[in-house]
Design a protein around this motif. Structure first.
Motif, mmCIF file in Angstrom:
data_model
loop_
_atom_site.group_PDB
_atom_site.id
_atom_site.type_symbol
_atom_site.label_atom_id
_atom_site.label_comp_id
_atom_site.label_asym_id
_atom_site.label_seq_id
_atom_site.Cartn_x
_atom_site.Cartn_y
_atom_site.Cartn_z
ATOM 1 N N LEU A 1 83.893 -54.868 -44.044
ATOM 2 C CA LEU A 1 84.880 -55.654 -44.786
ATOM 3 C C LEU A 1 84.244 -56.802 -45.562
ATOM 4 O O LEU A 1 84.792 -57.276 -46.557
ATOM 5 C CB LEU A 1 85.947 -56.213 -43.835
ATOM 6 C CG LEU A 1 86.936 -55.188 -43.286
ATOM 7 C CD1 LEU A 1 87.921 -55.859 -42.339
ATOM 8 C CD2 LEU A 1 87.689 -54.495 -44.418
ATOM 9 N N SER A 2 83.070 -57.226 -45.140
ATOM 10 C CA SER A 2 82.424 -58.322 -45.875
ATOM 11 C C SER A 2 81.911 -57.833 -47.235
ATOM 12 O O SER A 2 81.507 -58.637 -48.065
ATOM 13 C CB SER A 2 81.308 -58.953 -45.052
ATOM 14 O OG SER A 2 80.236 -58.054 -44.959
ATOM 15 N N ALA A 3 81.955 -56.542 -47.462
ATOM 16 C CA ALA A 3 81.634 -56.043 -48.806
ATOM 17 C C ALA A 3 82.844 -56.180 -49.736
ATOM 18 O O ALA A 3 82.750 -55.983 -50.943
ATOM 19 C CB ALA A 3 81.195 -54.582 -48.736
ATOM 20 N N ILE A 4 83.996 -56.508 -49.136
ATOM 21 C CA ILE A 4 85.211 -56.704 -49.942
ATOM 22 C C ILE A 4 85.449 -58.196 -50.119
ATOM 23 O O ILE A 4 85.511 -58.708 -51.225
ATOM 24 C CB ILE A 4 86.448 -56.075 -49.252
ATOM 25 C CG1 ILE A 4 86.189 -54.616 -48.888
ATOM 26 C CG2 ILE A 4 87.701 -56.213 -50.108
ATOM 27 C CD1 ILE A 4 85.848 -53.744 -50.062
ATOM 28 N N ASP A 5 85.607 -58.875 -48.992
ATOM 29 C CA ASP A 5 85.926 -60.304 -49.064
ATOM 30 C C ASP A 5 85.471 -60.955 -47.761
ATOM 31 O O ASP A 5 85.825 -60.481 -46.671
ATOM 32 C CB ASP A 5 87.441 -60.468 -49.243
ATOM 33 C CG ASP A 5 87.826 -61.914 -49.395
ATOM 34 O OD1 ASP A 5 87.758 -62.413 -50.533
ATOM 35 O OD2 ASP A 5 88.166 -62.548 -48.375
ATOM 36 N N LEU A 6 84.703 -62.005 -47.878
ATOM 37 C CA LEU A 6 84.107 -62.619 -46.694
ATOM 38 C C LEU A 6 85.169 -63.216 -45.764
ATOM 39 O O LEU A 6 85.100 -63.051 -44.547
ATOM 40 C CB LEU A 6 83.091 -63.689 -47.120
ATOM 41 C CG LEU A 6 82.212 -64.221 -45.993
ATOM 42 C CD1 LEU A 6 81.423 -63.103 -45.321
ATOM 43 C CD2 LEU A 6 81.253 -65.283 -46.539
ATOM 44 N N ASP A 7 86.172 -63.879 -46.355
ATOM 45 C CA ASP A 7 87.212 -64.476 -45.513
ATOM 46 C C ASP A 7 87.985 -63.403 -44.753
ATOM 47 O O ASP A 7 88.321 -63.577 -43.583
ATOM 48 C CB ASP A 7 88.204 -65.281 -46.368
ATOM 49 C CG ASP A 7 87.576 -66.587 -46.824
ATOM 50 O OD1 ASP A 7 86.557 -66.986 -46.219
ATOM 51 O OD2 ASP A 7 88.084 -67.182 -47.801
ATOM 52 N N LEU A 8 88.265 -62.318 -45.443
ATOM 53 C CA LEU A 8 88.963 -61.201 -44.789
ATOM 54 C C LEU A 8 88.131 -60.720 -43.597
ATOM 55 O O LEU A 8 88.637 -60.548 -42.482
ATOM 56 C CB LEU A 8 89.180 -60.060 -45.798
ATOM 57 C CG LEU A 8 89.704 -58.742 -45.235
ATOM 58 C CD1 LEU A 8 91.129 -58.903 -44.702
ATOM 59 C CD2 LEU A 8 89.699 -57.629 -46.307
ATOM 60 N N ALA A 9 86.855 -60.518 -43.829
ATOM 61 C CA ALA A 9 85.975 -60.012 -42.773
ATOM 62 C C ALA A 9 85.915 -60.998 -41.602
ATOM 63 O O ALA A 9 85.968 -60.589 -40.435
ATOM 64 C CB ALA A 9 84.580 -59.763 -43.340
ATOM 65 N N LYS A 10 85.864 -62.285 -41.918
ATOM 66 C CA LYS A 10 85.772 -63.288 -40.844
ATOM 67 C C LYS A 10 87.044 -63.308 -40.000
ATOM 68 O O LYS A 10 86.995 -63.357 -38.778
ATOM 69 C CB LYS A 10 85.548 -64.681 -41.449
ATOM 70 C CG LYS A 10 84.106 -64.913 -41.897
ATOM 71 C CD LYS A 10 83.980 -66.332 -42.421
ATOM 72 C CE LYS A 10 82.545 -66.615 -42.841
ATOM 73 N NZ LYS A 10 82.426 -67.843 -43.636
ATOM 74 N N ALA B 1 77.952 -63.631 -41.770
ATOM 75 C CA ALA B 1 77.507 -64.892 -42.363
ATOM 76 C C ALA B 1 77.600 -64.835 -43.880
ATOM 77 O O ALA B 1 77.856 -65.839 -44.538
ATOM 78 C CB ALA B 1 76.076 -65.178 -41.932
ATOM 79 N N LYS B 2 77.372 -63.665 -44.446
ATOM 80 C CA LYS B 2 77.451 -63.584 -45.907
ATOM 81 C C LYS B 2 78.041 -62.242 -46.350
ATOM 82 O O LYS B 2 78.064 -61.273 -45.582
ATOM 83 C CB LYS B 2 76.086 -63.811 -46.536
ATOM 84 C CG LYS B 2 75.017 -62.825 -46.154
ATOM 85 C CD LYS B 2 73.766 -63.172 -46.940
ATOM 86 C CE LYS B 2 72.550 -62.324 -46.667
ATOM 87 N NZ LYS B 2 72.605 -60.931 -46.648
#
Ligand code: HDD
Length: 699
Positions: free
Chosen positions: A496-505, A517-518
């Motif tokens: 999911l961090s390949a889409i949006d970091l906040d979403l993934a977090k 982290a990124k």
């Protein structure tokens, strides 16, 4: 076969089906299937006297026929999209597309084409619940004057995979797991998310299915998409690539997840009943029909491949040209021979329409015909619901199980000495394949543009409103929380961090993944038109066909009840009275009303809005836990709630408001978060104009 005189009329299919339709109310005696009248269908023939019931006799041909027919009632359910419901309707063109196609249905504005549409979910069995999180099927059979044209689409414009050879894998991964046949009607399990991680091409589609699109409020409030890329061929033989769009008149609306879960238990048939009730009441659902067109020579001008079913064609680049309208206006007479036996094929096209090299479509063109054979037998196209309304005959296609057409004549091959059943030239309406030039090596591969998997997933997420984004985060969290294998949920949160970091977090925190982290891929915030469903609200809010509950107990204000009921009914809402008991509730002024349901038989989840009239009944309502829950639950699902007079403090207490803002100075009405309370009459409440579904889908 003689031409059906109705083949260009909207009721053409209805007329065609009449020759196979009988009516149990026609005062006909019961017979065996071979036509002999039956005198006693209730007792098996046996040896019996007053004192002793002896053995049943095998001789009883009537009992044997009855039991044998019953034993074989079931056929295999569809391998996917088993749960569904259908209705008849018509297609009307208001602008000819003769510049791009010769297809009669897309060029002749004088005709109305009859159609059958089947909506479905994908994962669950035939008996599963309607409101699960899933893609909805949107399959249309257009009975055109040139043969059947099937658009076998979904309510989501993209698909999981690019190559049809992966279809068995993606479906096996989402279906109940093989060792324990769990779960039913859900994608929230290890295998599905394992597969999703393994195939980055699904990334765009899994944003859509985690969005509110996958929990529609109604089949009538969803878009329909052909998904695959087809071709249109015009008189000059020029080809345009095309995508088909259906946009609902009522707008696109969704349930909130908590509602969807509860309705799944409270009324598993919620969507099919919603469709049937609206049609029955004469509120026919309508969709605008549109085309997105790319001239063949421009197909290479995009950063994606227009033949890749995991991509949309951004409307900024390829606008939708709306040229027609579809309406559903008749319910089926019997579910099995119509909704269950209807069978669609992506390969069913008519002259003027052709395929493309979309690698998903190519495999689908094999699969649909094939699957109908195992479900319905080789003569499935002869079944009443599937046969065309135009003349059809092949002297070669013969025999096989279930054949019932009788074809006269001495020859069953072509060419023959009689020139019987000759093929048609293009001028006579014969289908001619577009003479496409081909080049390339024979390989198991896709061309380079198919290898990019994340751009459009990001654009979709970026284009959602904040509340829709929140729902996506919650949906991923629900789904991955149901996966108990850390390999599965940890990998997916990382993806999911390949889409949006906040979403993934957010999702990692909720489900126990490692907080990334990124970003795996920088998100530049690019947005596009037509992706957020909030763009599809009707121009003017309407309450037509919305389900509105009025809560009553003994001692309600009769005037406030009847006025509101009448006004809502006049505006096309479906109004239901929910009472303390169905034996009847009595107004302060003595009138008795028989409610449609008692308070525990139907819950707030099944309605779009709630109104509580004033009166002494508030004393009873406010002591009743279920009534109180009605209000607080409706509020939690962001539904419109209205109350009058004594109902005001009752509602305010349930929704936890200590102070309510006054909406308009000098007005006796108060409005806060969509809740309207007031001390006037019911009509003045309505004038505020917010008693409606506008807040739906926002929780
Ligand atoms: Fe499919 C049924 C839609 C890809 C193979 N599909 C089915 C139905 C819909 C879709 C709406 C239900 C039809 C009905 O109501 O009877 N399918 C899609 C869409 C796809 C898609 C929009 C992607 C663009 N399907 C797809 C692939 C394959 C299949 C790639 C196989 C290679 N689909 C089938 C099937 C089904 C089916 C196994 C099961 C029942 C049926 O066909 O009639 O053949």
């Amino acid at each position: 076969m003689a031409a059906n005189p109705n083949s260009k009329a909207a009721d053409g299919k209805h007329a065609d089906l009449q020759r196979d339709t009988v009516d149990v109310h026609d005062k006909q005696h019961m017979t065996t299937d071979h036509g002999v009248k039956i005198s006693n269908p209730d007792q098996w023939l046996r040896i019996v006297d007053e004192k002793k019931t002896g053995p049943s006799l095998l001789e009883d041909q009537i009992a044997r026929e009855k039991i044998m027919r019953f034993d074989h009632e079931r056929i295999p359910e569809r391998v996917v999209h088993a749960r569904g419901t259908g209705a008849f309707g018509k297609f009307k063109l208001y602008e000819s597309a003769a510049d791009v196609t010769t297809a009669g249905i897309l060029t002749d504005t004088s005709r109305e084409t009859p159609l059958f549409l089947r909506f479905s979910t994908v994962q669950g069995s035939k008996g599963s619940a309607d409101t699960v999180r899933d893609v909805r099927g949107f399959a249309i059979k257009m009975y055109t004057a040139e043969g059947n044209w099937d658009i076998v689409g979904n309510n989501i414009p993209v698909f999981f995979i690019q190559d049809s050879i992966k279809f068995p894998d993606v479906i096996h991964s989402v279906k109940p797991e093989p060792h324990n046949e769990v779960p039913q009607g859900q994608s929230a399990h290890n295998n599905f998310w394992d597969f999703q991680y393994m195939h980055s091409e699904v990334t765009h589609m899994n944003q859509w299915i985690m969005s509110d699109r996958a929990i529609p409020r109604s089949f009538r409030m969803m878009q329909g998409f052909g998904v695959n890329t087809y071709s249109l061929i015009n008189k000059a033989g020029k080809r345009h690539f095309v995508k088909f769009h259906f946009t609902p008149e009522l707008g696109v609306h969704s349930l909130v997840w908590d509602e969807a879960l509860k309705i799944g238990g409270q009324d598993p048939d919620f969507h099919r009943k919603d469709l049937m009730e609206a049609i029955e009441a004469g509120h026919f659902p309508r969709w605008k029909f549109g085309l997105q067109l790319i001239p063949e020579e421009k197909a290479d001008n995009f950063e994606f491949d227009p033949l890749d079913a995991t991509k949309v064609w951004p409307e900024e680049l390829v606008p939708i040209r709306y040229i027609g309208e579809m309406e559903l206006n008749r319910n089926v007479d019997e579910f099995f021979p119509q909704t269950e036996q209807v069978a669609f094929c992506t390969s069913h096209i008519v002259p003027g329409i052709d395929f493309s090299d979309d690698p998903l479509l190519q495999g689908r063109n094999f699969s649909y015909f094939d699957t109908q054979i195992s479900r319905l037998g080789p003569n499935w196209e002869e079944l009443p619901i599937n046969r065309p309304v135009c003349p059809y005959m092949s002297l070669v296609n013969r025999d096989g199980q279930g054949r019932h057409r009788i074809t006269k004549g001495k020859v069953n091959y072509w060419p023959n000495r009689f020139e019987a059943n000759p093929p048609a030239t293009a001028e006579q309406g014969g289908f001619v394949t577009y003479p496409q030039k081909q080049q390339g090596a024979k390989k198991r591969a896709l061309s380079d543009k198919f290898k990019e998997h994340f751009n459009q997933a990001q654009v979709f997420y970026n284009s959602l409103s904040p509340i829709e984004k929140l729902h996506v985060a919650k949906a991923f969290s629900f789904e991955l929380d149901h996966c108990d294998d850390p390999v599965v949920y940890k990998r997916m949160t990382e993806r999911l961090s390949a889409i949006d970091l906040d979403l993934a977090k957010t999702v990692a925190k909720n489900v126990g993944g490692d907080t990334p982290a990124k970003s795996l891929k920088e998100n530049k915030g690019t947005k596009a038109k037509g992706l957020s469903q909030l763009e599809y609200m009707p121009e003017k809010p309407i309450i037509t066909t919305r389900r509105i509950a009025i809560l009553l107990a003994d001692g309600f204000d009769f005037n406030q009840y009847t006025t509101m009921k009448e006004v809502l009914g006049e505006r096309g809402a479906f109004v239901f009275t929910i009472g303390a008991q169905r034996q009847g509730v009595t107004a302060e002024s003595g009138q008795k009303v028989i409610p449609d349901h008692f308070y525990s038989g139907a819950r707030s989840t099944l309605f779009d809005a709630v109104y509580v009239p004033g009166g002494k009944h508030i004393q009873a309502l406010s002591k009743n836990g279920v009534f109180k829950h009605w209000i607080s639950e409706a509020f939690a699902h962001l539904k419109a709630i209205a109350g009058a007079n004594e109902a005001v403090p009752f509602i305010e207490r349930q929704i936890g408001l200590s102070e309510v803002e006054v909406a308009k100075s000098g007005s006796p009405l108060k409005e806060s978060y969509g809740v309207i309370t007031g001390y006037g009459d019911a009509v003045s409440l309505l004038k505020v104009g917010t008693v409606g579904p506008d807040a739906k889908g926002l929780a």
